[in-house]
Write a protein that holds these residues in place. Structure first.
Motif, PDB file in Angstrom:
ATOM      1  N   LYS A 176       3.027  10.220  -9.838  1.00 29.53           N
ATOM      2  CA  LYS A 176       2.069  10.413 -11.208  1.00 29.53           C
ATOM      3  C   LYS A 176       1.313  11.795 -11.049  1.00 29.53           C
ATOM      4  O   LYS A 176       1.416  12.545 -12.072  1.00 29.53           O
ATOM      5  CB  LYS A 176       1.107   9.345 -11.186  1.00 29.53           C
ATOM      6  N   LYS A 177       0.868  12.087  -9.810  1.00 26.24           N
ATOM      7  CA  LYS A 177       0.366  13.276  -9.764  1.00 26.24           C
ATOM      8  C   LYS A 177       1.168  14.437  -9.860  1.00 26.24           C
ATOM      9  O   LYS A 177       0.921  15.516 -10.724  1.00 26.24           O
ATOM     10  CB  LYS A 177      -0.458  13.265  -8.388  1.00 26.24           C
ATOM     11  N   ALA A 181       3.748   5.723  -5.790  1.00 23.36           N
ATOM     12  CA  ALA A 181       3.656   5.808  -7.308  1.00 23.36           C
ATOM     13  C   ALA A 181       2.406   6.987  -7.739  1.00 23.36           C
ATOM     14  O   ALA A 181       2.578   7.506  -8.581  1.00 23.36           O
ATOM     15  CB  ALA A 181       3.406   4.337  -7.662  1.00 23.36           C
ATOM     16  N   LEU A 182       1.477   6.853  -6.956  1.00 25.31           N
ATOM     17  CA  LEU A 182       0.228   7.704  -6.908  1.00 25.31           C
ATOM     18  C   LEU A 182       0.750   9.290  -7.011  1.00 25.31           C
ATOM     19  O   LEU A 182       0.339  10.129  -7.866  1.00 25.31           O
ATOM     20  CB  LEU A 182      -0.983   7.423  -6.294  1.00 25.31           C
ATOM     21  N   LYS A 183       1.680   9.519  -6.050  1.00 18.56           N
ATOM     22  CA  LYS A 183       2.088  10.822  -5.639  1.00 18.56           C
ATOM     23  C   LYS A 183       3.173  11.344  -6.837  1.00 18.56           C
ATOM     24  O   LYS A 183       2.925  12.419  -7.446  1.00 18.56           O
ATOM     25  CB  LYS A 183       2.892  10.907  -4.260  1.00 18.56           C
ATOM     26  N   ARG A 220       1.770  14.891 -13.686  1.00 20.93           N
ATOM     27  CA  ARG A 220       0.730  15.626 -14.313  1.00 20.93           C
ATOM     28  C   ARG A 220       0.541  17.159 -14.116  1.00 20.93           C
ATOM     29  O   ARG A 220       0.375  17.738 -14.993  1.00 20.93           O
ATOM     30  CB  ARG A 220      -0.476  14.812 -13.985  1.00 20.93           C
ATOM     31  N   GLN A 250       2.322   1.877  -3.780  1.00 17.24           N
ATOM     32  CA  GLN A 250       1.107   2.370  -4.279  1.00 17.24           C
ATOM     33  C   GLN A 250       1.036   3.661  -4.219  1.00 17.24           C
ATOM     34  O   GLN A 250       0.585   4.458  -5.017  1.00 17.24           O
ATOM     35  CB  GLN A 250      -0.096   1.414  -4.184  1.00 17.24           C
ATOM     36  N   LEU A 251       0.872   3.998  -3.061  1.00 17.16           N
ATOM     37  CA  LEU A 251       0.691   5.486  -2.616  1.00 17.16           C
ATOM     38  C   LEU A 251       1.878   6.457  -3.150  1.00 17.16           C
ATOM     39  O   LEU A 251       1.580   7.439  -3.544  1.00 17.16           O
ATOM     40  CB  LEU A 251       0.528   5.743  -0.979  1.00 17.16           C
ATOM     41  N   LYS A 292       0.666  -1.095   0.022  1.00 18.89           N
ATOM     42  CA  LYS A 292       0.063  -0.147   0.068  1.00 18.89           C
ATOM     43  C   LYS A 292       0.706   1.323   0.072  1.00 18.89           C
ATOM     44  O   LYS A 292       0.613   2.289  -0.641  1.00 18.89           O
ATOM     45  CB  LYS A 292      -1.124  -0.064   1.069  1.00 18.89           C
TER      46      LYS A 292
END
Length: 216
Positions: free
Chosen positions: A175-176, A171-173, A179, A168-169, A165
């Motif tokens: 990507k954000k 990786a999301l940061k 972007r 995954q968190l 988890k």
């Protein structure tokens, strides 16, 4: 003697007048279950308008041949009979200080010199079952190993889940953030960039010319 007792059981009833003795029977307790080696008290209660008749205790036991024969209950250090009276009711008592499995049977009161026999109480003596499991050393070692594996899984599985988890968190940061950076570049006006570059080049050229004119 056994034949006479059998006749008494057949003739027995709730209230009988015999030889001038009138007895009205109370309701017997139908069943009593007692732990092995514990104390047990049986009663046969009745009302009478005259002097209380003498009572004797009989027991029906189921023999191996299937024929139940009534037998007199002998007194002993472990078994004794007696009486108690309350509110005009007399109760014959049979007390077992320590019951045994062989005491199991149907106990009834016979009023001496009469044909009166009580319905009786069935005494059941039971011995609790001991639950024991015999396991070999190999089986015990296998159980301990299985418990150790389960304990290890209980520790590792939550830790691995938490680590996944966290990745995954992260990786999301990332990507954000990427972007948002792309959105910043996409928001710039290309024409403004070209004009700014041309203006910068003109300023550099003018400065270069000024420097040449000032030179001797």
């Amino acid at each position: 003697m056994a034949t006479v007792h059998s006749i008494f059981f057949i003739i027995g009833c709730i209230a009988v007048v015999s030889i001038g003795v009138k007895v009205s029977l109370e309701v017997d307790r139908p069943w009593l279950r007692v732990h092995l080696s514990h104390r047990a008290v049986l009663e046969c209660c009745y009302r009478t308008g005259t002097a209380s008749p003498q009572t004797m205790w009989l027991v029906h036991r189921q023999p191996d041949n299937g024929t139940a024969v009534p037998l007199l209950v002998p007194a002993s250090d472990r078994v004794r009979s007696g009486f108690r009276t309350y509110a005009g009711v007399t109760c014959g008592t049979l007390t077992f200080s320590e019951v045994k499995v062989v005491d199991t049977g149907l106990y009834r009161c016979w009023f001496n010199d009469t044909t009166i026999i009580t319905p009786g109480t069935y005494l059941q003596v039971y011995k609790p079952l001991k639950k024991t499991i015999n396991l070999s050393e190999k089986t015990k070692d296998g159980i301990l190993m299985a418990e150790g594996i389960l304990l290890l899984l209980c520790v590792l599985v939550p830790s691995a889940t938490l680590l996944c988890k966290s990745k995954q968190l992260e990786a999301l940061k990332q990507k954000k953030a990427k972007r948002e950076e792309e959105n910043i570049y996409q928001g710039l006006n290309l024409d403004d960039c070209d004009k700014a570059a041309s203006l910068y080049q003109d300023l550099v050229a003018n400065r270069h010319e000024e420097i040449q004119l000032e030179s001797p």
